[in-house]
Every structure is written in C-alpha cells, then in structure tokens.
Motif scaffolding. Sequence first.
Motif, PDB file in Angstrom:
ATOM      1  N   LEU A  78      41.383  40.052  56.562  1.00  0.00           N
ATOM      2  CA  LEU A  78      40.550  38.853  56.582  1.00  0.00           C
ATOM      3  C   LEU A  78      39.402  39.078  57.548  1.00  0.00           C
ATOM      4  N   TYR A  79      38.167  38.789  57.093  1.00  0.00           N
ATOM      5  CA  TYR A  79      36.965  39.018  57.901  1.00  0.00           C
ATOM      6  C   TYR A  79      36.087  37.770  57.908  1.00  0.00           C
ATOM      7  N   PHE A  80      35.388  37.584  59.022  1.00  0.00           N
ATOM      8  CA  PHE A  80      34.411  36.498  59.096  1.00  0.00           C
ATOM      9  C   PHE A  80      33.271  36.917  60.013  1.00  0.00           C
ATOM     10  N   LEU A  81      32.096  36.415  59.698  1.00  0.00           N
ATOM     11  CA  LEU A  81      30.881  36.725  60.432  1.00  0.00           C
ATOM     12  C   LEU A  81      30.919  36.018  61.778  1.00  0.00           C
ATOM     13  N   SER A  82      30.776  36.779  62.867  1.00  0.00           N
ATOM     14  CA  SER A  82      30.860  36.179  64.196  1.00  0.00           C
ATOM     15  C   SER A  82      29.598  35.427  64.582  1.00  0.00           C
ATOM     16  N   SER A  83      28.473  35.776  63.987  1.00  0.00           N
ATOM     17  CA  SER A  83      27.215  35.075  64.281  1.00  0.00           C
ATOM     18  C   SER A  83      26.378  35.011  63.009  1.00  0.00           C
ATOM     19  N   ALA A  84      25.703  33.903  62.795  1.00  0.00           N
ATOM     20  CA  ALA A  84      24.906  33.725  61.581  1.00  0.00           C
ATOM     21  C   ALA A  84      23.692  34.647  61.594  1.00  0.00           C
ATOM     22  N   ILE A  85      23.204  34.989  60.401  1.00  0.00           N
ATOM     23  CA  ILE A  85      22.031  35.845  60.280  1.00  0.00           C
ATOM     24  C   ILE A  85      20.987  35.155  59.411  1.00  0.00           C
ATOM     25  N   ASN A  86      19.748  35.578  59.590  1.00  0.00           N
ATOM     26  CA  ASN A  86      18.659  35.015  58.786  1.00  0.00           C
ATOM     27  C   ASN A  86      18.769  35.483  57.339  1.00  0.00           C
ATOM     28  N   THR A  87      18.218  34.688  56.449  1.00  0.00           N
ATOM     29  CA  THR A  87      18.188  35.053  55.041  1.00  0.00           C
ATOM     30  C   THR A  87      16.760  35.045  54.528  1.00  0.00           C
ATOM     31  N   ARG A  88      16.495  35.933  53.562  1.00  0.00           N
ATOM     32  CA  ARG A  88      15.175  35.990  52.937  1.00  0.00           C
ATOM     33  C   ARG A  88      15.144  35.259  51.609  1.00  0.00           C
TER      34      ARG A  88
END
Length: 234
Positions: A78-88
């Motif tokens: 199980l994985y989850f993103l620790s910090s949000a990232i910008n999207t294009r």
Amino acid sequence: MKTLLRTALLSLSWLLAQAAPAAPASEPVDTSRVRQPHRRLVFQFDQRYSLLQREMVGINGLKLGVEWRGRLRTGVGLYFLSSAINTRAVPPSFVPPGSTDKIRFRYGVLYGEYVLVGTPRWELSTPVQAGLGYYYVRYRYPDGTVYHSPRRTIWLIEPTVGGHMRVFRWVGLGAGVGYRQALLTADKLEDDISGVIFYGRVKLFLGDLYKVVRGREPLFSQRGLHRSDYQPRP
C-alpha cells in the motif's frame, strides 16, 4: 514362563538402548541462507522518491509478502503520496483564475521479486509491482475555498532493480532505482505521476526474528551471515 520371557526381552531392550550412542542433536535450520527449502514472511517499509514537476516527492509504502526458497518473493503493498504535487492538467472551466492545484494519489500493489544473485549477507533483485488506486486534484480558490475533483481510477506499473544488506539476521537495509508508469489516465496526469523512482527500504525477516526470540539468541546475532558460515572450507 511367558511373563518371565517378556520381562527378559524388555530388560534386554532397555540395556541395548542404554548402550547405543545418543543421536546427535540436530542443528537449527539457519534461515538466513539465500536458498531455503521452505517459505517465510517478509515485511518492508518502502520509502520511494520521484522527481515530479522538478520537485523531489516522497511516496510512503508498506509491503507484506512471502519468500519462496530464497529466490522468489510475492505479496501485497500500500502506497500514498506524502506531499501533493502540481499538475499540468487543464482545470475545469468553473475554477477561477489564480487558483492553485495539487494532485494526490494512493494505490495498492501486487508485487513479485526475483533474486538474481546474493549471499546470506546481501543480494541483488528485480522487483516488479503493478498497482491500482485512485487520484484526485485539490484546487484552492483565491478566496480560500477548497474543491476536490472526483476520484478517478489509476493503474501503475513499476519495474525496478534493487538490493539490500542484512545488518542482523532479522533486519536489512536496501535501496533501488526504477520507473513508475501511470496507465489509463488523462494524458497530462500520466505525465504528472510517471517518472524515475528511487527508494530506500527497511526489511524485517519475521521468521528469523521469531527464531531468534524463541531460541533466546542475542537479538543482534550475526549467525549465518559471515562468509565462513556459508562458504565451504578448502
């Protein structure tokens, strides 16, 4: 007469048993060896990093699997993103100008890992995992209002090459490099999530830990990890 004969036979059997040499105690199975005739549980803390949108992003993960004969490992994670990232990705028409947007995702995986070469102390392997999860974009309007886009399904595949070294019988430290490819998502979001990955891991060999504790061995035992333990003497 029968009673006397039976008593004599029992006495003879007892004497023979006492005279026979004691069978040597069997040595405990050293499960730190690479090739083993049985299965064992493996637990991993898997910290992955990716360079996405020119930012170093962390992806935290936990994995639990089974090792087969020291060569093949399979399991789930199980994985989850620790910090949000910008999207294009182009924002919806109702999102006001000046809003910020960040993408988040989580996913579960099935993984397989084959050990290419190794010793009880270290090894080199080729883990491959396929994942299924979801992602969404978080918009923050200029007035502070927050809007989450609907969650969408995401598929991923992550081939890597990695290795680890055992510090003690029951724990090892490792690292690796590979690539994450997002599938079946919007074009721009595929570019946002896909990329080169680097990872570090802490591996707990639960079967060995149990045997160390049960056998009352020193917790920081190095038994079976020295070269002399697994290479035949000349």
